[in-house]
Motif scaffolding. Structure first.
Motif, short mmCIF file in Angstrom:
data_model
loop_
_atom_site.label_atom_id
_atom_site.label_comp_id
_atom_site.label_asym_id
_atom_site.label_seq_id
_atom_site.Cartn_x
_atom_site.Cartn_y
_atom_site.Cartn_z
N ASN A 8 0.85 -1.20 0.00
CA ASN A 8 0.00 0.00 0.00
C ASN A 8 0.88 1.24 0.00
O ASN A 8 1.72 1.40 0.89
CB ASN A 8 -0.90 0.00 1.24
N LEU A 9 0.67 2.11 -0.99
CA LEU A 9 1.47 3.33 -1.10
C LEU A 9 0.56 4.55 -1.17
O LEU A 9 -0.37 4.58 -1.99
CB LEU A 9 2.33 3.30 -2.37
N PRO A 10 0.84 5.57 -0.36
CA PRO A 10 0.07 6.81 -0.46
C PRO A 10 0.54 7.63 -1.65
O PRO A 10 1.75 7.72 -1.91
CB PRO A 10 0.38 7.52 0.86
N VAL A 11 -0.41 8.19 -2.40
CA VAL A 11 -0.07 9.03 -3.55
C VAL A 11 -0.86 10.34 -3.48
O VAL A 11 -2.00 10.36 -3.03
CB VAL A 11 -0.33 8.30 -4.89
N LYS A 12 -0.22 11.40 -3.92
CA LYS A 12 -0.87 12.72 -3.88
C LYS A 12 -1.93 12.89 -4.96
O LYS A 12 -2.95 13.52 -4.74
CB LYS A 12 0.19 13.81 -4.00
N ASP A 34 -10.93 2.69 -7.82
CA ASP A 34 -11.98 3.71 -7.80
C ASP A 34 -11.33 5.08 -7.67
O ASP A 34 -10.15 5.23 -7.98
CB ASP A 34 -13.01 3.43 -6.69
N ASP A 35 -12.06 6.07 -7.19
CA ASP A 35 -11.52 7.42 -7.07
C ASP A 35 -10.54 7.58 -5.91
O ASP A 35 -9.87 8.61 -5.82
CB ASP A 35 -12.66 8.44 -6.88
N THR A 36 -10.44 6.58 -5.04
CA THR A 36 -9.55 6.69 -3.87
C THR A 36 -8.42 5.67 -3.88
O THR A 36 -7.50 5.78 -3.08
CB THR A 36 -10.35 6.49 -2.56
N ALA A 37 -8.49 4.69 -4.78
CA ALA A 37 -7.49 3.62 -4.80
C ALA A 37 -7.38 3.02 -6.19
O ALA A 37 -8.36 2.97 -6.93
CB ALA A 37 -7.86 2.53 -3.80
N VAL A 48 0.10 -3.69 -5.99
CA VAL A 48 0.39 -2.44 -5.29
C VAL A 48 -0.89 -1.61 -5.27
O VAL A 48 -1.45 -1.32 -6.33
CB VAL A 48 1.53 -1.66 -5.97
N MET A 49 -1.33 -1.29 -4.07
CA MET A 49 -2.50 -0.43 -3.92
C MET A 49 -2.02 1.02 -3.83
O MET A 49 -1.35 1.39 -2.85
CB MET A 49 -3.29 -0.81 -2.67
N LEU A 50 -2.31 1.80 -4.86
CA LEU A 50 -2.01 3.22 -4.83
C LEU A 50 -3.22 3.88 -4.18
O LEU A 50 -4.33 3.79 -4.70
CB LEU A 50 -1.81 3.75 -6.26
N LEU A 51 -3.00 4.51 -3.04
CA LEU A 51 -4.10 5.06 -2.24
C LEU A 51 -3.95 6.57 -2.09
O LEU A 51 -2.85 7.07 -1.85
CB LEU A 51 -4.11 4.42 -0.84
N THR A 52 -5.07 7.29 -2.24
CA THR A 52 -5.02 8.72 -1.94
C THR A 52 -4.56 8.88 -0.49
O THR A 52 -4.68 7.95 0.31
CB THR A 52 -6.40 9.38 -2.12
N HIS A 53 -4.05 10.04 -0.16
CA HIS A 53 -3.60 10.27 1.22
C HIS A 53 -4.73 10.04 2.23
O HIS A 53 -4.50 9.45 3.29
CB HIS A 53 -3.03 11.68 1.36
N GLU A 54 -5.92 10.46 1.88
CA GLU A 54 -7.05 10.29 2.79
C GLU A 54 -7.36 8.81 3.01
O GLU A 54 -7.58 8.37 4.13
CB GLU A 54 -8.30 11.01 2.25
N LYS A 55 -7.36 8.04 1.93
CA LYS A 55 -7.63 6.61 2.03
C LYS A 55 -6.52 5.90 2.81
O LYS A 55 -6.79 5.07 3.69
CB LYS A 55 -7.76 6.01 0.63
N PHE A 56 -5.27 6.23 2.51
CA PHE A 56 -4.15 5.62 3.22
C PHE A 56 -4.23 5.92 4.71
O PHE A 56 -4.04 5.03 5.54
CB PHE A 56 -2.82 6.13 2.64
N ALA A 57 -4.53 7.17 5.05
CA ALA A 57 -4.62 7.57 6.46
C ALA A 57 -5.70 6.79 7.21
O ALA A 57 -5.59 6.56 8.41
CB ALA A 57 -4.88 9.07 6.57
N SER A 58 -6.73 6.35 6.50
CA SER A 58 -7.80 5.59 7.16
C SER A 58 -7.33 4.20 7.59
O SER A 58 -7.96 3.57 8.43
CB SER A 58 -9.03 5.49 6.27
N PHE A 59 -6.21 3.72 7.03
CA PHE A 59 -5.66 2.41 7.39
C PHE A 59 -4.47 2.50 8.34
O PHE A 59 -4.06 1.49 8.89
CB PHE A 59 -5.19 1.66 6.13
#
Length: 134
Positions: A8-12, A34-37, A48-59
């Motif tokens: 899981n990687l946070p992306v801007k 989707d729009d967040t991952a 590799v899950m590319l996650l928005t910062h908001e989505k990543f922060a939820s995990f």
């Protein structure tokens, strides 16, 4: 079912990250995008899950690392030849990534690396199969 790994990687900017990795030849599983991952396929068992910062922060119970100041992980991919190593690094540079070093040739192993748009470090290596002992 074989064991799998999900990195899981946070992306801007999810769309820009998908375009970057698409330019490197990776595909995405639409079932988990989707729009967040976005689910980037490395192999049948490595995603590799590319996650928005908001989505990543939820995990994550910890803040997202500042990749301009520190390196938390080095992700390394193998390739089938030295030329394939050079090709993916060249594609990363054309797509907006950067590199911090020159390729290293150890004789039995060859490696190079790049930083993606979010500063995540990706190593790319080839190893002579005859050098690997079983």
């Amino acid at each position: 079912m074989p064991q799998m790994i999900f990195v899981n990687l946070p992306v801007k900017d999810l769309k820009k990250s998908m375009a970057f990795f698409g330019a490197l030849g990776f595909s995405f599983n639409p079932q988990f995008t989707d729009d967040t991952a976005a689910c980037m396929v490395i192999s049948d068992t490595i995603l590799v899950m590319l996650l928005t910062h908001e989505k990543f922060a939820s995990f994550s119970p910890k803040p997202i690392a500042d990749t301009s100041q520190s390196l938390q992980v080095l992700l390394t991919l193998s390739r089938e030849s030295r030329e394939a190593v050079d090709a993916i690094v060249a594609a990363a540079l054309v797509a907006g990534g950067t590199t911090t070093d020159e390729p290293t040739d150890y004789g039995f192993m060859y490696d190079h690396s790049f930083l993606d748009l979010d500063g995540h470090a990706w190593g790319v290596m080839w190893m002579d199969p005859s050098a690997v002992q079983s």
